[in-house]
Design a protein around this motif. Structure first.
Motif, PDB file in Angstrom:
ATOM      1  N   TYR A 150       5.392  -0.554   7.167  1.00 32.00           N
ATOM      2  CA  TYR A 150       5.273   0.858   6.794  1.00 32.00           C
ATOM      3  C   TYR A 150       6.633   1.558   6.853  1.00 32.00           C
ATOM      4  CZ  TYR A 150       4.080   5.785   6.937  1.00 32.00           C
ATOM      5  OH  TYR A 150       4.033   7.140   6.689  1.00 32.00           O
ATOM      6  N   SER A 184       1.588   0.263 -10.416  1.00 29.90           N
ATOM      7  CA  SER A 184       0.315   0.399 -11.120  1.00 29.90           C
ATOM      8  C   SER A 184      -0.476  -0.892 -10.926  1.00 29.90           C
ATOM      9  CB  SER A 184       0.537   0.658 -12.611  1.00 29.90           C
ATOM     10  OG  SER A 184      -0.683   0.534 -13.322  1.00 29.90           O
ATOM     11  N   TYR A 188       0.836  -1.212   0.000  1.00 27.19           N
ATOM     12  CA  TYR A 188       0.000   0.000   0.000  1.00 27.19           C
ATOM     13  C   TYR A 188       0.868   1.258   0.000  1.00 27.19           C
ATOM     14  CZ  TYR A 188      -3.219   3.579   1.727  1.00 27.19           C
ATOM     15  OH  TYR A 188      -3.943   4.734   1.887  1.00 27.19           O
ATOM     16  N   THR A 189       1.940   1.238   0.776  1.00 25.01           N
ATOM     17  CA  THR A 189       2.818   2.406   0.872  1.00 25.01           C
ATOM     18  C   THR A 189       3.530   2.665  -0.448  1.00 25.01           C
ATOM     19  OG1 THR A 189       3.139   1.941   3.236  1.00 25.01           O
ATOM     20  CG2 THR A 189       4.691   3.455   2.200  1.00 25.01           C
ATOM     21  N   TYR A 190       4.034   1.606  -1.082  1.00 25.79           N
ATOM     22  CA  TYR A 190       4.667   1.778  -2.395  1.00 25.79           C
ATOM     23  C   TYR A 190       3.643   2.268  -3.423  1.00 25.79           C
ATOM     24  CZ  TYR A 190       9.116  -0.474  -1.107  1.00 25.79           C
ATOM     25  OH  TYR A 190      10.337  -0.767  -0.549  1.00 25.79           O
ATOM     26  N   TRP A 191       2.425   1.731  -3.362  1.00 21.62           N
ATOM     27  CA  TRP A 191       1.386   2.152  -4.293  1.00 21.62           C
ATOM     28  C   TRP A 191       1.032   3.625  -4.097  1.00 21.62           C
ATOM     29  CZ3 TRP A 191      -3.813   3.429  -2.941  1.00 21.62           C
ATOM     30  CH2 TRP A 191      -4.639   3.710  -4.041  1.00 21.62           C
ATOM     31  N   ARG A 192       0.861   4.037  -2.844  1.00 12.41           N
ATOM     32  CA  ARG A 192       0.561   5.437  -2.556  1.00 12.41           C
ATOM     33  C   ARG A 192       1.688   6.356  -3.010  1.00 12.41           C
ATOM     34  NH1 ARG A 192      -3.189   7.259   1.191  1.00 12.41           N
ATOM     35  NH2 ARG A 192      -2.325   9.281   0.546  1.00 12.41           N
ATOM     36  N   GLY A 193       2.909   5.835  -3.006  1.00 13.39           N
ATOM     37  CA  GLY A 193       4.046   6.621  -3.457  1.00 13.39           C
ATOM     38  C   GLY A 193       4.177   6.691  -4.964  1.00 13.39           C
ATOM     39  N   GLY A 194       3.310   5.998  -5.685  1.00 12.45           N
ATOM     40  CA  GLY A 194       3.325   6.043  -7.142  1.00 12.45           C
ATOM     41  C   GLY A 194       4.297   5.087  -7.797  1.00 12.45           C
ATOM     42  N   ARG A 214       8.744   3.047   3.677  1.00  4.91           N
ATOM     43  CA  ARG A 214       9.131   4.457   3.634  1.00  4.91           C
ATOM     44  C   ARG A 214      10.648   4.606   3.529  1.00  4.91           C
ATOM     45  NH1 ARG A 214       5.934   7.575   1.598  1.00  4.91           N
ATOM     46  NH2 ARG A 214       7.333   9.221   2.346  1.00  4.91           N
TER      47      ARG A 214
END
Length: 249
Positions: free
Chosen positions: A216, A71, A62-68, A220
């Motif tokens: 998390y 896909s 989720y954290t990598y996805w939120r960071g863009g 990060r």
């Protein structure tokens, strides 16, 4: 019933395992021995390890996805085939002779470590892909998912090197995509372990609490430092896994 102090210790182990796994994979190398040391039988330890790692892997994904860096749309076919491969591997494990993997997997992990140690120009920048992402990533997912279902150690390292070598992803994007497919593979295993009653829930949920934090913070850290931390950790984790498989199993 596990002692509360043991559960607290397992939560701490989960935090450390989640941190390492979010960056380089290999969290099971830390978590599984801890579960065995807590007195869980081998099958229960394997099942509980899948449960607790799912939380950390999910948080990291989720954290990598939120960071863009991921896909989900592009990965959907690979996610479906990773799930299918892992499920088939778990169902077929009793019919397949996996003894050759005892040597082949450590050798492959050492090869991965050497590649990440000596290959030039490994960075967070994407490179020219050798294979088409939409066409071949699903096959990668199915193959490594199947391996995860029948054996497991080094799954994260195999996904990462596939994304880097074959599809030209930078180290951070490779880690993010790896976490998504790892999560799917864990879910497939749990569809077998949970109905069978193999999961020890108090231990799994205690470790899951630590995994959420570790996953998390690890993700990060991977995003912030990129290849500078992902590359050496992949090397260390791959070598440590290879040595453990060769000498402690």
């Amino acid at each position: 019933m596990l002692d509360p102090m043991i559960l607290l210790a397992l939560a701490g182990v989960g935090l450390l395992a989640g941190f390492v796994d979010a960056i380089a994979g290999g969290g099971g190398m830390i978590a599984l021995p801890a579960l065995l040391s807590a007195g869980l039988p081998p099958v229960a330890a394997l099942a509980t390890n899948k449960l607790q790692s799912m939380f950390g892997t999910g948080m990291a994904a989720y954290t990598y996805w939120r960071g863009g860096f991921v896909s989900i749309k592009a990965l959907l076919p690979a996610m479906a085939l990773t799930y299918a491969g892992s499920l088939l591997g778990a169902l077929a494990v009793k019919q397949i002779d996996t003894s050759l993997l005892d040597i082949a997997v450590p050798v492959a992990l050492i090869g991965i470590a050497l590649y990440f140690l000596f290959a030039p120009n490994l960075s967070d920048a994407d490179k020219l892909a050798r294979l088409s992402f939409p066409r071949w990533v699903p096959l990668l997912g199915f193959t490594i998912g199947f391996y995860d279902g029948i054996f497991g150690p080094g799954t994260g390292s195999f996904f990462t090197i596939g994304f880097v070598m074959l599809f030209g992803l930078g180290m951070t994007r490779a880690s993010g995509n790896t976490k998504i497919l790892n999560l799917v593979s864990n879910l497939a295993a749990l569809t077998i372990f949970i109905p069978a009653g193999d999961v020890v829930w108090p231990a799994g949920l205690a470790m899951a609490a630590g995994q959420l934090i570790g996953g998390y913070v690890g993700a990060r850290t991977g995003i912030r430092f990129g290849a500078r931390i992902i590359r050496p950790l992949v090397v260390l984790v791959s070598i440590a896994l290879a040595l453990r498989l060769l000498f402690w199993t």
